[in-house]
Design a protein around this motif. Structure first.
Motif, short mmCIF file in Angstrom:
data_model
loop_
_atom_site.label_atom_id
_atom_site.label_comp_id
_atom_site.label_asym_id
_atom_site.label_seq_id
_atom_site.Cartn_x
_atom_site.Cartn_y
_atom_site.Cartn_z
N ASP A 188 0.85 -1.19 0.00
CA ASP A 188 0.00 0.00 0.00
C ASP A 188 0.88 1.24 0.00
O ASP A 188 1.13 1.87 1.03
N ILE A 189 1.37 1.59 -1.19
CA ILE A 189 2.33 2.69 -1.33
C ILE A 189 1.56 3.99 -1.56
O ILE A 189 1.14 4.30 -2.68
N SER A 190 1.36 4.75 -0.51
CA SER A 190 0.64 6.02 -0.58
C SER A 190 1.03 6.85 0.63
O SER A 190 1.79 6.41 1.49
N THR A 191 0.49 8.07 0.70
CA THR A 191 0.75 8.94 1.84
C THR A 191 0.41 8.21 3.13
O THR A 191 -0.65 7.60 3.24
N GLY A 192 1.33 8.26 4.10
CA GLY A 192 1.11 7.54 5.35
C GLY A 192 1.79 6.19 5.39
O GLY A 192 1.60 5.44 6.35
N PHE A 193 2.59 5.87 4.35
CA PHE A 193 3.32 4.59 4.34
C PHE A 193 4.21 4.52 5.56
O PHE A 193 4.90 5.49 5.92
N THR A 194 4.23 3.36 6.21
CA THR A 194 4.96 3.17 7.46
C THR A 194 5.78 1.89 7.39
O THR A 194 5.56 1.05 6.51
N PRO A 195 6.70 1.70 8.32
CA PRO A 195 7.40 0.41 8.39
C PRO A 195 6.45 -0.76 8.55
O PRO A 195 6.75 -1.86 8.05
N ALA A 196 5.33 -0.54 9.21
CA ALA A 196 4.35 -1.63 9.37
C ALA A 196 3.78 -2.04 8.01
O ALA A 196 3.57 -3.23 7.74
N ARG A 197 3.48 -1.06 7.13
CA ARG A 197 3.01 -1.40 5.79
C ARG A 197 4.10 -2.12 5.00
O ARG A 197 3.80 -3.01 4.20
N ALA A 198 5.35 -1.70 5.17
CA ALA A 198 6.45 -2.34 4.45
C ALA A 198 6.62 -3.79 4.88
O ALA A 198 7.04 -4.63 4.08
N ALA A 199 6.30 -4.09 6.12
CA ALA A 199 6.45 -5.45 6.62
C ALA A 199 5.23 -6.32 6.35
O ALA A 199 5.32 -7.55 6.44
N ASN A 200 4.09 -5.68 6.02
CA ASN A 200 2.85 -6.44 5.86
C ASN A 200 2.10 -6.00 4.60
O ASN A 200 1.22 -5.13 4.65
N PRO A 201 2.44 -6.56 3.45
CA PRO A 201 1.69 -6.21 2.24
C PRO A 201 0.23 -6.62 2.36
O PRO A 201 -0.13 -7.50 3.14
N VAL A 202 -0.60 -5.96 1.56
CA VAL A 202 -2.01 -6.30 1.51
C VAL A 202 -2.15 -7.71 0.96
O VAL A 202 -1.51 -8.07 -0.04
N ARG A 203 -2.97 -8.53 1.59
CA ARG A 203 -3.07 -9.94 1.22
C ARG A 203 -3.61 -10.11 -0.21
O ARG A 203 -4.33 -9.26 -0.72
N PRO A 204 -3.29 -11.22 -0.87
CA PRO A 204 -3.82 -11.47 -2.21
C PRO A 204 -5.33 -11.65 -2.20
O PRO A 204 -5.91 -12.04 -1.19
N GLU A 205 -5.92 -11.38 -3.33
CA GLU A 205 -7.36 -11.48 -3.53
C GLU A 205 -7.65 -12.78 -4.29
O GLU A 205 -7.02 -13.04 -5.31
N THR A 206 -8.56 -13.60 -3.79
CA THR A 206 -8.87 -14.87 -4.45
C THR A 206 -10.37 -14.96 -4.72
O THR A 206 -11.18 -14.27 -4.10
N SER A 207 -10.72 -15.85 -5.64
CA SER A 207 -12.14 -15.98 -6.00
C SER A 207 -12.44 -17.39 -6.48
O SER A 207 -11.56 -18.14 -6.92
N GLN A 208 -13.72 -17.73 -6.40
CA GLN A 208 -14.26 -18.96 -6.94
C GLN A 208 -15.46 -18.58 -7.81
O GLN A 208 -16.36 -17.89 -7.34
N ALA A 209 -15.45 -19.02 -9.06
CA ALA A 209 -16.46 -18.57 -10.02
C ALA A 209 -17.18 -19.76 -10.65
O ALA A 209 -16.54 -20.72 -11.10
N TYR A 210 -18.51 -19.65 -10.66
CA TYR A 210 -19.36 -20.65 -11.31
C TYR A 210 -20.11 -19.95 -12.45
O TYR A 210 -20.60 -18.84 -12.28
N GLU A 211 -20.20 -20.64 -13.58
CA GLU A 211 -20.85 -20.02 -14.73
C GLU A 211 -21.56 -21.08 -15.56
O GLU A 211 -21.05 -22.19 -15.74
N ILE A 212 -22.76 -20.75 -16.02
CA ILE A 212 -23.46 -21.59 -16.97
C ILE A 212 -23.83 -20.71 -18.16
O ILE A 212 -24.05 -19.50 -18.01
N GLY A 213 -23.87 -21.31 -19.34
CA GLY A 213 -24.13 -20.47 -20.50
C GLY A 213 -24.79 -21.23 -21.63
O GLY A 213 -24.73 -22.47 -21.71
N LEU A 214 -25.41 -20.47 -22.49
CA LEU A 214 -26.00 -20.96 -23.73
C LEU A 214 -25.46 -20.11 -24.87
O LEU A 214 -25.48 -18.88 -24.80
N LYS A 215 -24.97 -20.75 -25.93
CA LYS A 215 -24.55 -20.04 -27.13
C LYS A 215 -25.26 -20.67 -28.32
O LYS A 215 -25.22 -21.90 -28.48
N SER A 216 -25.91 -19.81 -29.11
CA SER A 216 -26.75 -20.37 -30.17
C SER A 216 -26.75 -19.50 -31.41
O SER A 216 -26.61 -18.28 -31.34
#
Length: 776
Positions: free
Chosen positions: A521-549
């Motif tokens: 999180d590189i922005s105003t207010g960056f601290t040693p704590a931010r340098a030691a703890n990056p923002v966690r990765p974002e994960t997802s699970q996706a379900y999809e059904i479709g029709l193509k005609s």
């Protein structure tokens, strides 16, 4: 119920704009000649096949188990798609949030996108140009030129496109050299003082080399008047060029070399006042002095500023693609380097009157108020190596290796009020291996499956250069350079089962996992704590059904998609308000999100001369868990803002709707060709209506951040050449009914006497113009 009714009515009657894609019967020529590209339908008036590269190989759109919209060069020209923001008009579930400069804008699919101040956070929607992903999302806002096809892939696409495609991909394919010498020159002029020239020359150089060069120059005055100077703001001047060489080195080796450069300079975007409460002030200065001669409203296109904005973007990209035919497979190497520089100057207080350095000292006058400046420089090298099977077989495959090394520098300064200045950098190095295969169990049953292993190393440096800074006053921020390093491994995968239930009718079901890498999180207010703890990765699970005609002898194409995606640790930009009223930007992980809905796309050719395209989306995108969200500006205890330790405050946003995610969005367009048998040309008429429901523009839920539902009508009439005559002239109108709308809304001023500022994009007002193109 009303939205659902409209969805099914739109999908049954009108037409998915996006399926008007790159169309050609069967095989895809290396480069279609201009005359061949003008008509996307066959001689009997039916729809042609649509070929896309949504899965990194040429496939019929109707065989791809992915929700993908494809917009052809003909549609791009006919509907005036000249910037990435225009793509939202012609694709379901796509919305774009514009901010005061491109680095604050975001691209969203199905309600999911990334808004972040940090250069260390990647986008959720990847922008890919000729097989190369852009490093910073802001690079996509430099305009579109000489485009063959746009593909919008909705839902997680990380298996093939990597860690910055957690919500989808916008795949941009530029035009290739023509087989015969050809060229064109085009011009555009509008009532809001835009003047654009573009030209192209293409053809062969001997038997084994083809070339294509194109360039453009675009100059547009602004549409926001600064009453302090009389200048028009939010204008833009840009120019650019692209060159491409296709070389048949040997009968089995082809090489494509591409170079591209764009330069864009603008004096916006600036915000105007939608409303101003009595007594509202900024840095001790009453706003009333800056709205003399201005009537704040949702149609206010005037402002008073003492510091006029400046945005300069310079982008260069070089790509080399080599394809070696091994008989049963092609070995493809793609090497690319991109260099992007961006600089902006903004009026920090949004006023045209003096402010105070110290609100308690009426003599501490700042005649020119406060401003903010920043510079960016991003460089990225990528190398991809693919082995792709060829020919018809029961099992098709793609295996690949990928490497990327990106580096971005940024400096920032603001003041004298809320003074802050710093220098920072972000590094990312990625190694990946991925594969995807298609197995035909029978002639009608098919399995598509893929997997990707991704390893990423990230780094950040930050130096607080604020004059007179002290560790306590700056929350322990980095007076000596802070450094952070981390790495992460992730496996994502996808599987789809397709079943052909009739000739040219296919249904599919898919499951995919998505991933967006961790970041600092590189922005105003960056601290040693931010340098030691990056923002966690974002994960997802996706379900999809479709029709193509394809139905009625290829005169109707109907594609339907149902989707359900759960996100964990979604990366969201906010801010923490300290006890002294200072707002410090903070990037947080939202506990959980859910995006679900239905999309419909349809193209119809009821007669040889009439084509109708439409798309519609119903999206329910909500925050499931976000108990410790920052409060919005001015939020009270009664409105759910709870004091926390250290003087900060928080709110619970669990159950809230996502920002910039309208429940319902649709568009309908029609093109009618008018024949003039006795003349050397024919005519055409186009009409387009795009609508979206009420939308919240602020993730934190500020009550003033809602944009009401609106619809915009665009249209054109003109003539175009027939047979050997290659020309087109169109008179067009944008936003015929002058429907004003904002793409950003927020408070400005003190929290106890607020004013609302808005960003009104160019397309939020009516203008007319003429587009011409002559080719040979």
């Amino acid at each position: 119920m009303r939205y659902t009714s409209f969805l099914f009515a739109g999908s049954a009657m009108m037409a998915v704009l996006s399926t008007t894609a790159y169309a050609q019967s069967g095989a895809v020529p290396t480069a279609p000649a201009p005359a061949e590209a003008q008509d996307t339908t066959t001689q009997n008036g039916s729809l042609e096949e649509i070929v896309v590269t949504a899965q990194k190989r040429e496939q019929n759109l109707q065989d791809v188990p992915v929700a993908v919209s494809a917009i052809s060069s003909e549609q791009i020209e006919a509907r005036g798609v000249s910037a990435i923001t225009d793509v939202a008009r012609v694709s379901p579930s796509l919305t774009i949030t514009e901010n005061t400069n491109a680095t604050g804008s975001s691209i969203n699919l199905r309600g999911i996108g990334t808004f972040s101040f940090s250069i260390g956070i990647e986008p959720s929607v990847a922008i890919v140009v000729d097989d190369v992903a852009l490093l910073q999302q802001a690079q996509a806002f430099s305009g579109l030129n000489d485009i063959e096809r746009l593909e919008v892939l909705r839902g997680p696409q990380g298996t093939l496109f990597g860690k910055n495609a957690a919500a989808g991909v916008i795949n941009i394919v530029t035009k290739a050299p023509t087989k015969q010498l050809s060229g064109s020159i085009g011009a555009t002029a509008t009532s809001d003082d835009q003047r654009r020239l573009e030209g192209m020359l293409s053809g062969p150089i001997g038997e084994n080399v083809g070339f294509r060069i194109n360039g453009f120059y675009d100059d547009r005055d602004g549409y926001i008047r600064n009453l302090n100077t009389g200048h028009m703001l939010n204008g833009e001047r840009s120019y650019g060029a692209r060159g491409r060489l296709d070389l048949d080195v040997t009968p089995t080796l082809d090489v494509v070399l591409t170079g591209n450069y764009t330069n864009t300079r603008s004096n916006g975007q600036v915000r105007t006042f939608r409303s101003v409460n009595s007594g509202a002030s900024v840095f001790g200065a009453p706003i009333s002095g800056s709205i003399v001669g201005i009537e704040p409203s949702d149609s206010n296109y005037t402002i008073r500023l003492d510091t006029e904005p400046l945005n300069v973007s310079k982008q260069a990209m070089f790509t080399g693609k080599a394809t070696l035919d091994l008989g049963a497979a092609n070995l493809i190497s793609i090497t690319a380097y991109q260099d992007w520089r961006f600089h902006f100057v903004e009026d920090l207080d949004t006023l045209g009157t003096p402010t105070l350095l110290n609100t308690a000292d009426p003599t501490s006058i700042l005649p020119n108020g406060s401003a903010a400046t920043a510079s960016f420089h991003a460089k990225n090298f990528t190398q991809e190596l693919r082995l792709v099977s060829t020919g018809a077989r029961r099992f098709d495959y793609l295996v690949a290796l990928f490497y990327a090394n990106g580096h971005t520098d940024r400096d920032y300064a603001r003041g004298p009020n809320a003074a802050a200045s710093w220098e920072a950098s972000a590094d990312t190095e990625t190694f990946a291996a991925f594969a995807q295969g298609t197995y035909d169990f029978t002639d009608t049953t098919h399995l598509d499956a893929g997997v990707r292993f991704n390893r990423e190393k990230i780094g950040a440096t930050f130096l607080n250069t604020t004059a007179g800074a002290a560790a306590v006053a700056n929350n322990g921020s980095c007076l000596a350079e802070c450094r952070g390093r981390d790495s992460d491994n992730q496996v994502t995968y996808k599987a789809s089962l397709r079943q052909d239930i009739a000739e040219q009718v296919m249904v599919y079901a898919s499951y995919a996992t998505g991933y967006k890498g961790q970041g600092f999180d590189i922005s105003t207010g960056f601290t040693p704590a931010r340098a030691a703890n990056p923002v966690r990765p974002e994960t997802s699970q996706a379900y999809e059904i479709g029709l193509k005609s394809r139905l009625f002898d290829n005169k109707l194409q109907l594609n339907l998609t149902g989707f359900w995606t759960d996100f964990k640790d979604f990366q969201a930009q906010g801010g923490v308000t300290l006890a002294d009223g200072t707002i410090v930007p903070q990037l947080s992980n939202v506990g959980a999100l859910r995006s679900r809905g239905v999309e419909a796309e349809l193209s119809a050719k009821p007669t040889r001369l009439l084509r109708i395209d439409a798309s519609a989306a119903y999206t329910d995108a909500k925050i499931r868990e976000f108990a410790n969200a920052p409060c919005y500006t001015g939020q009270t205890l009664a409105q759910g803002c709870v004091p926390a330790t250290g003087g900060s405050t928080f709110q619970d946003l669990s159950g809230a709707t996502l920002a910039n995610s309208p429940k319902f969005k649709y568009n309908i367009s029609a093109n009618y060709d008018v024949e003039f048998p006795k003349l050397a040309f024919d005519g055409f008429i186009t009409a387009e209506w795009a609508y979206q429901s009420k939308v919240k523009l602020d993730l934190l839920g500020s009550p003033i951040s809602y944009q009401d539902a609106y619809g915009v009508f665009n249209g054109s009439v003109g003539i175009q050449g027939r047979d050997e005559a290659d020309f087109r002239v169109a008179l067009f109108v944008n936003n015929l009914f002058n429907q004003h709308y904002a793409t950003s809304l927020g408070y400005t001023g003190s929290s106890n006497a607020q004013a609302v500022a808005q960003l009104l994009p160019r397309n939020s007002r009516r203008y007319v113009g003429i587009r011409t193109r002559v080719g040979f």
